[in-house]
Design a protein around this motif. Structure first.
Motif, mmCIF file in Angstrom:
data_model
loop_
_atom_site.group_PDB
_atom_site.id
_atom_site.type_symbol
_atom_site.label_atom_id
_atom_site.label_comp_id
_atom_site.label_asym_id
_atom_site.label_seq_id
_atom_site.Cartn_x
_atom_site.Cartn_y
_atom_site.Cartn_z
ATOM 1 N N SER A 1 -13.288 20.638 -17.007
ATOM 2 C CA SER A 1 -12.711 19.271 -15.535
ATOM 3 C C SER A 1 -11.528 18.226 -16.159
ATOM 4 O O SER A 1 -10.545 17.840 -15.712
ATOM 5 C CB SER A 1 -13.972 18.430 -15.693
ATOM 6 N N ILE A 2 -11.495 17.680 -17.191
ATOM 7 C CA ILE A 2 -10.675 17.474 -18.029
ATOM 8 C C ILE A 2 -9.447 18.312 -17.948
ATOM 9 O O ILE A 2 -7.798 17.296 -17.996
ATOM 10 C CB ILE A 2 -10.714 16.373 -19.634
ATOM 11 N N SER A 3 -9.511 19.106 -18.363
ATOM 12 C CA SER A 3 -8.430 20.022 -18.697
ATOM 13 C C SER A 3 -7.646 20.220 -17.490
ATOM 14 O O SER A 3 -6.187 19.938 -17.143
ATOM 15 C CB SER A 3 -8.656 21.036 -19.561
ATOM 16 N N SER A 4 -8.425 20.952 -16.453
ATOM 17 C CA SER A 4 -7.674 21.192 -15.669
ATOM 18 C C SER A 4 -7.018 19.466 -14.751
ATOM 19 O O SER A 4 -6.294 19.901 -14.156
ATOM 20 C CB SER A 4 -9.562 21.392 -13.973
ATOM 21 N N LYS A 5 -8.059 18.519 -14.349
ATOM 22 C CA LYS A 5 -7.116 17.410 -14.402
ATOM 23 C C LYS A 5 -5.237 17.046 -15.023
ATOM 24 O O LYS A 5 -4.953 16.787 -14.467
ATOM 25 C CB LYS A 5 -8.168 16.034 -14.474
ATOM 26 N N LEU A 6 -5.681 17.360 -16.919
ATOM 27 C CA LEU A 6 -4.358 16.976 -17.036
ATOM 28 C C LEU A 6 -3.543 18.183 -16.757
ATOM 29 O O LEU A 6 -2.366 17.882 -16.540
ATOM 30 C CB LEU A 6 -4.814 17.218 -18.620
ATOM 31 N N LYS B 1 -2.884 19.806 -14.011
ATOM 32 C CA LYS B 1 -2.299 19.450 -12.369
ATOM 33 C C LYS B 1 -1.800 18.111 -12.403
ATOM 34 O O LYS B 1 -0.649 18.128 -12.107
ATOM 35 C CB LYS B 1 -3.877 18.940 -11.787
ATOM 36 N N ARG B 2 -2.112 17.378 -13.544
ATOM 37 C CA ARG B 2 -1.557 15.926 -13.618
ATOM 38 C C ARG B 2 0.469 16.012 -14.338
ATOM 39 O O ARG B 2 1.104 15.537 -13.531
ATOM 40 C CB ARG B 2 -1.994 14.944 -13.679
ATOM 41 N N LYS C 1 2.096 18.223 -11.866
ATOM 42 C CA LYS C 1 3.072 17.392 -10.312
ATOM 43 C C LYS C 1 3.737 16.567 -11.219
ATOM 44 O O LYS C 1 4.907 16.499 -10.416
ATOM 45 C CB LYS C 1 1.281 17.088 -9.970
#
Length: 133
Positions: free
Chosen positions: A16-21, A23-24, A27
């Motif tokens: 979850s942390i990896s995916s969010k990082l 994506k951010r 972006k």
């Protein structure tokens, strides 16, 4: 079978942390011309100097075909160049162009900021444990 909850599973948390990082980074990195987080990883390892494609793949934890495709896009965008090794003609050496160096310098502070935010979410013991894994 025991009732298993995935909500608090460490693997799910890391994913979850990896995916969010990712994506951010993708972006916010777009405004600088970064198209994928893989490109930043390659620029990061190349910031220490030229490497072979195989060395890059190993350092960014990617397979060689994915690394090759990413490098080809980066070559088209004038971020890196490939040259034959003077020591081993079978080997391709990759290095950043001035445009790649500029992109890296612009995006690096963004990555440092994201890393700082993650560190601030954890207390010192949690951070130290996280870094051991």
């Amino acid at each position: 079978m025991k009732n298993i909850s995935l909500e608090n599973a460490p693997g799910r948390m890391f994913h979850s942390i990896s995916s969010k990082l990712i994506k951010r980074l993708e972006k916010e990195g777009k405004e600088f011309g970064l198209t994928t987080s893989n490109q930043f990883g390659i620029l990061l390892v190349l910031s220490a100097g030229p490497l072979s494609q195989k060395e890059i793949a190993n350092k960014v934890f990617s397979d060689e075909p994915t690394t090759t495709r990413t490098l080809e896009r980066m070559i088209k965008n004038d971020l890196v160049i490939k040259q034959r090794s003077t020591e081993d003609k079978r080997k391709q050496i990759v290095q950043m162009t001035s445009k790649g160096e500029e992109l890296f310098e612009n995006v690096f502070p963004l990555v440092l900021g994201i890393n700082k935010e993650i560190k601030e979410m954890l207390d010192e013991d949690e951070f130290n444990q996280f870094m051991k894994t």
